[in-house]
Design a protein around this motif. Structure first.
Motif, mmCIF file in Angstrom:
data_model
loop_
_atom_site.group_PDB
_atom_site.id
_atom_site.type_symbol
_atom_site.label_atom_id
_atom_site.label_comp_id
_atom_site.label_asym_id
_atom_site.label_seq_id
_atom_site.Cartn_x
_atom_site.Cartn_y
_atom_site.Cartn_z
ATOM 1 N N ILE A 158 37.524 33.194 55.515
ATOM 2 C CA ILE A 158 38.197 33.896 54.438
ATOM 3 C C ILE A 158 39.418 33.315 53.867
ATOM 4 O O ILE A 158 40.195 32.758 54.712
ATOM 5 N N LEU A 159 39.788 33.242 52.346
ATOM 6 C CA LEU A 159 40.488 32.528 52.025
ATOM 7 C C LEU A 159 41.414 33.521 51.102
ATOM 8 O O LEU A 159 40.896 34.235 50.528
ATOM 9 N N ALA A 201 36.694 41.038 46.800
ATOM 10 C CA ALA A 201 36.330 39.512 47.126
ATOM 11 C C ALA A 201 35.891 38.991 45.742
ATOM 12 O O ALA A 201 35.363 39.511 45.060
ATOM 13 N N VAL A 202 36.315 37.843 45.460
ATOM 14 C CA VAL A 202 36.039 37.094 44.295
ATOM 15 C C VAL A 202 35.498 35.631 44.755
ATOM 16 O O VAL A 202 36.089 34.792 44.917
ATOM 17 N N ASN A 203 34.213 35.575 44.526
ATOM 18 C CA ASN A 203 33.422 34.482 44.913
ATOM 19 C C ASN A 203 32.842 33.729 43.509
ATOM 20 O O ASN A 203 32.251 34.315 42.706
ATOM 21 N N PRO A 204 33.202 32.377 43.500
ATOM 22 C CA PRO A 204 32.745 31.647 42.397
ATOM 23 C C PRO A 204 31.031 31.671 42.316
ATOM 24 O O PRO A 204 30.404 31.850 43.354
ATOM 25 N N CYS A 212 29.742 34.498 55.436
ATOM 26 C CA CYS A 212 30.527 36.035 54.882
ATOM 27 C C CYS A 212 30.146 36.045 53.431
ATOM 28 O O CYS A 212 30.085 37.283 52.989
ATOM 29 N N ASN A 213 29.724 34.961 52.812
ATOM 30 C CA ASN A 213 29.413 34.956 51.289
ATOM 31 C C ASN A 213 27.917 35.486 51.108
ATOM 32 O O ASN A 213 27.008 34.769 51.424
ATOM 33 N N ARG A 227 46.317 45.048 44.626
ATOM 34 C CA ARG A 227 45.197 44.504 44.868
ATOM 35 C C ARG A 227 45.347 43.076 45.409
ATOM 36 O O ARG A 227 46.035 42.109 44.985
ATOM 37 N N VAL A 228 44.478 42.962 46.603
ATOM 38 C CA VAL A 228 44.535 41.589 47.254
ATOM 39 C C VAL A 228 43.079 41.102 47.048
ATOM 40 O O VAL A 228 42.177 41.741 47.226
ATOM 41 N N ARG A 229 43.108 39.840 46.565
ATOM 42 C CA ARG A 229 41.836 38.978 46.240
ATOM 43 C C ARG A 229 41.562 37.994 47.305
ATOM 44 O O ARG A 229 42.608 37.148 47.688
#
Length: 298
Positions: A244-245, A295-298, A264-265, A255-257
């Protein structure tokens, strides 16, 4: 000296950690008492009828058991025996250890909460930092990841510390491909293959967030969030083959992103973990019930 007992995802293997390193840059595997002739401690352990394999690496001894016992029934006694042996001056490895059978590498698979991802644990350190590869074009820093993408069923690769998390496409089942991947990783590393090429890794802009190089310039709350994630969350998700980053914190919306990597992804339980685990932890530790985690995943 106190031995720390640590479980692994493989229920037959238990780690007994020492406070200091017991071998430097070498890994050993003993399948029986004859192979362990240059490790008096390993030989002693083989007198226990349930000991199947003994691994010695870094600061730990890992023992694989036969199914005749449960670790809960014997682990404390084994830890005590190791402690007493060392306290009495017993040798873990003889000085002729260079002539020992080196286990070049031991690799075993561990399940993760994500059914599409399997964690392959290696008996040596692969990298100091975590690296995620979504496709073969991103593998400049990792010859190992590049080779893994040659398998048509490999979707993503995540490498951290001493393990590789492989995410597969649905076209194949783990029952069909686990042994193939495990064998490949083992032989690749045994033959001197490189997991992470540090020269390229340092220049990889995709990894900048992991370094949090601008930590000192962040606001106090962001720094607190990063420290909480590093101390309390990362070890837990790493045990499941993930990472987790910290991405950002918005003071106005609270808001924490975060970015989820490895197992995990895309994990079905990741939303539950974010909301009921990480979010609640941050609310309690920062004393702010308005905090939201996404979560913000590319």
């Amino acid at each position: 000296m106190k031995i720390i007992i640590k479980e692994t995802q493989n229920p037959t293997i238990l780690k007994f950690e020492f406070p200091d390193f017991i071998t430097q840059n070498e890994n050993f595997e003993f399948k029986n008492i004859d192979e362990a002739k240059n490790s008096p401690l390993a030989q002693q352990l083989f007198y226990l009828p349930f000991v199947k394999t003994v691994y010695i690496s870094g600061n730990f001894i890992a023992i694989e058991r036969f199914s005749i016992v449960d670790w809960n029934d014997v682990k404390d006694a084994v830890a005590e025996q190791i402690e007493e042996y060392v306290k009495s001056g017993g040798k873990i490895l003889l000085e002729v250890a260079s002539n020992m059978k080196k286990s070049a590498v031991t690799v075993y698979g561990e399940t993760t909460p994500n059914p599409t991802t399997l964690k392959f644990v290696v008996s040596r350190r692969l990298t100091e930092n975590a690296f995620e590869f979504k496709n073969i074009d991103e593998t400049k820093a990792s010859p190992l990841a590049k080779e893994l993408f040659q398998f048509p069923f490999v979707k993503e690769v995540f490498i951290d510390e001493n393990y590789i998390s492989v995410t597969k496409y649905d076209v194949a089942s783990w029952d069909e491909i686990t042994i193939e991947i495990r064998t490949f990783i083992k032989e690749y590393i045994e033959n001197g293959g490189i997991a992470i090429e540090e020269t390229f890794a340092e220049a990889d802009t995709k990894q900048e967030k992991q370094q949090i190089k601008n930590f000192d310039n962040l606001d106090t709350t962001s720094q607190q969030i990063i420290n909480i994630l590093e101390e309390y969350v990362k070890p837990a998700v790493a045990a499941d083959g993930g990472n987790i980053l910290f991405d950002s914190y918005d003071e106005d919306s609270k808001r924490v992103r975060v970015i989820l990597q490895g197992s995990c992804n895309g994990c079905p339980s990741s939303t539950f973990t974010l909301k009921n685990g990480i979010e609640n932890m941050l609310k309690d530790m920062l004393n702010d019930q308005a905090i939201v985690v996404e979560a913000v995943n590319p």
